[in-house]
Design an enzyme around this catalytic site. Structure first.
Site, PDB file in Angstrom:
ATOM      1  CD  GLU A 373      -2.215  20.455 118.864  1.00  0.00           C
ATOM      2  OE1 GLU A 373      -1.632  21.259 118.629  1.00  0.00           O
ATOM      3  OE2 GLU A 373      -3.158  20.096 118.136  1.00  0.00           O
ATOM      4  CB  ALA A 404      -6.091  14.996 116.568  1.00  0.00           C
ATOM      5  CD  GLU A 405      -5.367  21.173 115.907  1.00  0.00           C
ATOM      6  OE1 GLU A 405      -5.832  20.211 115.120  1.00  0.00           O
ATOM      7  OE2 GLU A 405      -4.346  21.343 116.268  1.00  0.00           O
ATOM      8  CD  GLN A 427       1.009  23.968 120.322  1.00  0.00           C
ATOM      9  OE1 GLN A 427       1.281  23.908 119.165  1.00  0.00           O
ATOM     10  NE2 GLN A 427       1.494  23.290 121.221  1.00  0.00           N
ATOM     11  CG  PHE A 428      -0.892  29.070 117.872  1.00  0.00           C
ATOM     12  CD1 PHE A 428      -0.385  30.316 118.290  1.00  0.00           C
ATOM     13  CD2 PHE A 428      -0.087  28.202 118.066  1.00  0.00           C
ATOM     14  CE1 PHE A 428       0.899  30.496 118.565  1.00  0.00           C
ATOM     15  CE2 PHE A 428       1.506  28.128 118.553  1.00  0.00           C
ATOM     16  CZ  PHE A 428       1.816  29.653 118.718  1.00  0.00           C
ATOM     17  CB  ALA A 429      -7.071  31.264 117.857  1.00  0.00           C
ATOM     18  CG  ASP A 430      -3.811  31.564 114.006  1.00  0.00           C
ATOM     19  OD1 ASP A 430      -3.708  32.398 113.054  1.00  0.00           O
ATOM     20  OD2 ASP A 430      -3.534  31.676 115.236  1.00  0.00           O
ATOM     21  CB  ILE A 432      -9.723  26.804 116.975  1.00  0.00           C
ATOM     22  CG1 ILE A 432     -10.953  25.940 117.691  1.00  0.00           C
ATOM     23  CG2 ILE A 432     -10.453  27.748 116.031  1.00  0.00           C
ATOM     24  CD1 ILE A 432     -11.056  27.140 118.949  1.00  0.00           C
ATOM     25  N   PRO A 434     -10.263  23.084 112.644  1.00  0.00           N
ATOM     26  CG  PRO A 434      -8.101  21.932 112.213  1.00  0.00           C
ATOM     27  CD  PRO A 434      -8.494  23.098 112.786  1.00  0.00           C
ATOM     28  CG  HIS A 474       1.560  30.966 114.417  1.00  0.00           C
ATOM     29  ND1 HIS A 474       2.361  31.197 113.239  1.00  0.00           N
ATOM     30  CD2 HIS A 474       1.819  30.110 115.133  1.00  0.00           C
ATOM     31  CE1 HIS A 474       2.903  29.676 113.254  1.00  0.00           C
ATOM     32  NE2 HIS A 474       2.478  29.160 114.349  1.00  0.00           N
TER      33      HIS A 474
END
Ligand SMILES: Cc1ncc(C[n+]2csc(CCOP(=O)(O)OP(=O)(O)O)c2C)c(N)n1
Length: 672
Positions: A373, A404-405, A427-430, A432, A434, A474
């Site tokens: 993203e 759309a991870e 973009q952020f581990a938070d 991931i 999905p 985040h």
């Protein structure tokens, strides 16, 4: 045929249409044989395809086996046989034998896979194959050889998010992808009206490409529609969705009792549309087949299957349950006992190091592709990690994805199967989570479940961790979820030099590597960026500071803070050794062991929650393997059972470790 089509108008010769019939018949007879074996207790579990033969066999007749790719699902016996899987190979899987080419007995039967025949490995998870197919089609499009990918699934699978994400991806990129949905009206027991809103075929319009609903029991209508879809895909016009109406005659699997959810009359109604009988009748009416000829084909099929069953049943069982978890096993090395010599190079921060290392990788390797993203031209990543890649290497090699991870990882898996080495960015581990299924159920298992015949050479980069007032979404630490999973490798750099060394090594590694970036350090940690070749092996920790009184084992931002604690501890007359693990999986146990045997005291530190955090494993291994050397219990310093991280600075600051709070814990340990 109800469609009124005839085989010659579709370009099929007489021999070919008879071969189509033979393949449909053998598909039917395989089912009968498999279910009989299961009832006799000779096979544990089987899945039928009876009723689906026309859509399965006929769709393959539109393809070029030399260059096209297929992703059949578990019900696709007819696809597999038409594609070239032999009856012997079918029964090797039924009996879970060593020489089963799909999985060597590691998966349920009917989970087709073969790299030599462009058949990507399938799992049992409904829907995960669609992003793989989109990724494969994307790779095929980039190669520009006019090849097509065909992915199959049931109508139930079109309820999965992965299906929608894959269709969206395929539509955005006009991919040479054909999605064949075998609508047999039930997902196990759930009838279509409880499963699918509207019509499956209509959904294609929402993704910008054509969808066709056809009679899936009419092999000629299937072939005509497939030929059109293949021509469209090869010309670069994009994907097609085909919804083929059909019905399965056996229960969902050998474990299912279909009398609970459908009537005998309904099954009988569909038996009147039997695709095998319909093609037989067509052949007889067209005078291409006599009853006598048909009987001889059938006898031959029965004989071939009997031979295949006998040979498969007598063949050896698999016997290596722990082999091929990884495409490359990292052998443990000797313990590291000294700090490495300081690297030389221009001083940069971590984010610049990531950007420079990515540029180096792209410069050296034409097969490197990165997507995620906001990574492309205009923004270059929300932290600027990917800045300049699109401008320098083109929009084909660094491009933006939808938010759309799951498809980011799923498409990376698929594209990597076509020979690219992909670095998907989350973009952020938070965010991931999905993609957990694609990472854990798919990427990590591909080597093992294909018996080492496929591997997934991807590097999943993502910023993780707290300390930047990023609040609940985040700030998360995710390493222990993934370090737990066989088949994954997990690394966390804490210096610019390690960013370079680990990123290059991860890129060269044939397995999926999670490259977790401690974003607290992005601008905080500065250091030399070594020019030229600089590799840090996976599974090798670093001693950041040598000491004698206790060992602090850390990684990421905590390794950095542990180093800030060292001089404060020195003033208190405590000599701390700091190990920066760098690689969480594989773990450099030898270095921990040597250090703990020297200092006899260990503090394991991380910014994740303490309960079942990564430190629990380290503490357990130290207690287990170095008990006699310890002068104090192994201590862990992780965070309390709190969702990480509250937004208010006054709250986060109380939770997030600091050099001072590390000193406190170290002092207690030293005193014990
Ligand atoms: C993600 C996931 N959820 C549930 C299941 C259990 N399951 C296996 S097959 C199936 C039904 C699938 O139906 P459909 O996609 O229509 O294909 P069919 O079996 O009818 O050919 C379910 C729910 C699964 N394998 N994966």
């Amino acid at each position: 045929m109800n469609s009124g089509l005839d085989h010659r108008s579709l370009g099929l010769g007489d021999e070919q249409v008879i071969e189509m019939y033979r393949l449909m018949l053998i598909t039917r007879r395989v089912d009968d044989r498999m279910f009989a074996l299961q009832r006799q207790g000779r096979a544990a579990f089987v899945l039928g395809s009876s009723g689906h033969e026309a859509v399965q066999v006929s769709s393959v007749f539109a393809l070029d086996k030399e260059r096209d790719w297929i992703l059949p699902y578990y019900r696709d016996m007819g696809v597999a046989l038409a594609w070239g899987f032999t009856p012997l190979e079918v029964f090797l899987a039924v009996f879970a034998k060593r020489d089963d080419p799909s999985s060597g007995g590691r998966q349920l039967p009917s989970h087709w896979s073969d790299p030599d025949r462009n058949v990507f490995t399938q799992s049992s998870v409904i829907g995960t194959q669609f992003p793989h197919a989109a990724g494969i089609a994307h790779g095929l499009k980039m190669k520009g050889e006019g090849a097509v990918a065909v992915v199959y699934g049931g109508e139930g699978a079109t309820s999965e998010g992965d299906w929608h994400e894959a269709m969206n991806w395929a539509g955005i990129h006009d991919l040479p992808l054909i999605c064949v949905i075998e609508n047999n009206r039930y997902a196990i027991s759930v009838p279509i009206h409880e499963e699918v809103a509207g019509q499956v075929a209509d959904r294609a319009r929402g993704y910008g490409f054509p969808g066709h609903r056809i009679d899936g029991n009419d092999p000629f209508q299937v072939l005509e529609t497939m030929q059109e879809a293949v021509a469209r895909a090869r010309s670069g016009a994009g994907p097609t969705l085909i919804e083929a109406d059909t019905y399965r005659y056996y229960a969902h699997t050998s474990d299912d009792n279909d009398a609970l959810y459908r009537s005998r009359e309904e099954v009988e109604r569909w038996r009147k549309k039997d695709p095998v009988a319909r093609l037989k009748q067509y052949l007889i009416e067209s005078r291409l087949l006599t009853e006598a000829h048909e009987s001889s084909i059938d006898e031959d099929v029965v004989r071939v299957l009997a031979e295949a069953v006998a040979e498969a049943e007598a063949s050896p069982n698999p016997d290596e349950p722990t082999a091929r978890v990884y495409a490359r096993v990292i052998e443990p090395g000797p313990a590291v006992t000294e700090p490495e010599p300081a690297p030389e190079g221009e001083t940069v921060n971590m984010i610049t190091a990531i950007n420079k290392a990515l540029h180096e990788i792209f410069e050296r390797h034409d097969d490197a592709v990165l997507f995620g993203e906001d990574v492309a031209r205009r923004k270059g990543g929300v932290f600027k990690a990917t800045e300049g890649l699109t401008d320098k290497f083109g929009a084909e090699r660094c491009f933006n994805t939808p938010i759309a991870e799951s498809s980011i990882i799923g498409c990376a898996i698929g594209m990597s199967a076509t020979g690219y080495r992909v670095l998907p960015e989350i973009q952020f581990a938070d965010y991931i989570h999905p993609a957990f299924d694609q990472i854990v159920s798919e990427a990590s298992r591909v080597s093992y479940r294909s018996n080492g015949r496929w591997n997934v050479p991807i590097v999943i980069r993502t910023p993780y961790g707290a300390g930047i007032h990023g609040a609940q979404y985040h700030s998360q630490s995710i390493e222990s979820f993934y370090a737990h999973v066989p088949g994954l490798k997990v690394v966390i750099p804490s210096t610019p030099a390690d960013v370079k060394g680990l990123l290059h090594t991860a890129f060269e590694d044939p397995d999926p590597v999670m490259f977790l970036e401690p974003k607290k350090l992005y601008r905080l940690a500065k250091g030399p960026f070594p020019p030229g070749e600089h590799l840090v092996p996976l599974g090798k920790a670093a001693i950041r500071h040598a000491g004698t009184d206790l060992t602090i084992i850390a990684y990421g931002a905590m390794a950095h803070f542990a180093m800030e604690a060292v001089p404060i501890l020195e003033e208190l007359d405590i000599s701390a050794e700091v190990i920066d693990l760098r690689s969480l999986k594989p773990l450099d146990w030898a270095t921990i062991e040597a250090s703990v045997k020297k200092t006899s005291r260990a503090l394991v530190l991380h910014e994740d929650n303490e309960f079942l955090g990564y430190g629990a494993e380290i503490a357990a291994q130290i207690a287990d393997k170095t008990f006699e050397w310890l002068d104090a219990p192994v201590k862990r310093y992780g965070l309390p059972d709190v969702p990480l991280m509250p937004y208010a600075g006054s709250l986060e600051n109380k939770l997030y470790p600091t050099p001072e709070s590390i000193v406190e814990r170290a002092q207690e340990l030293a005193k014990y």
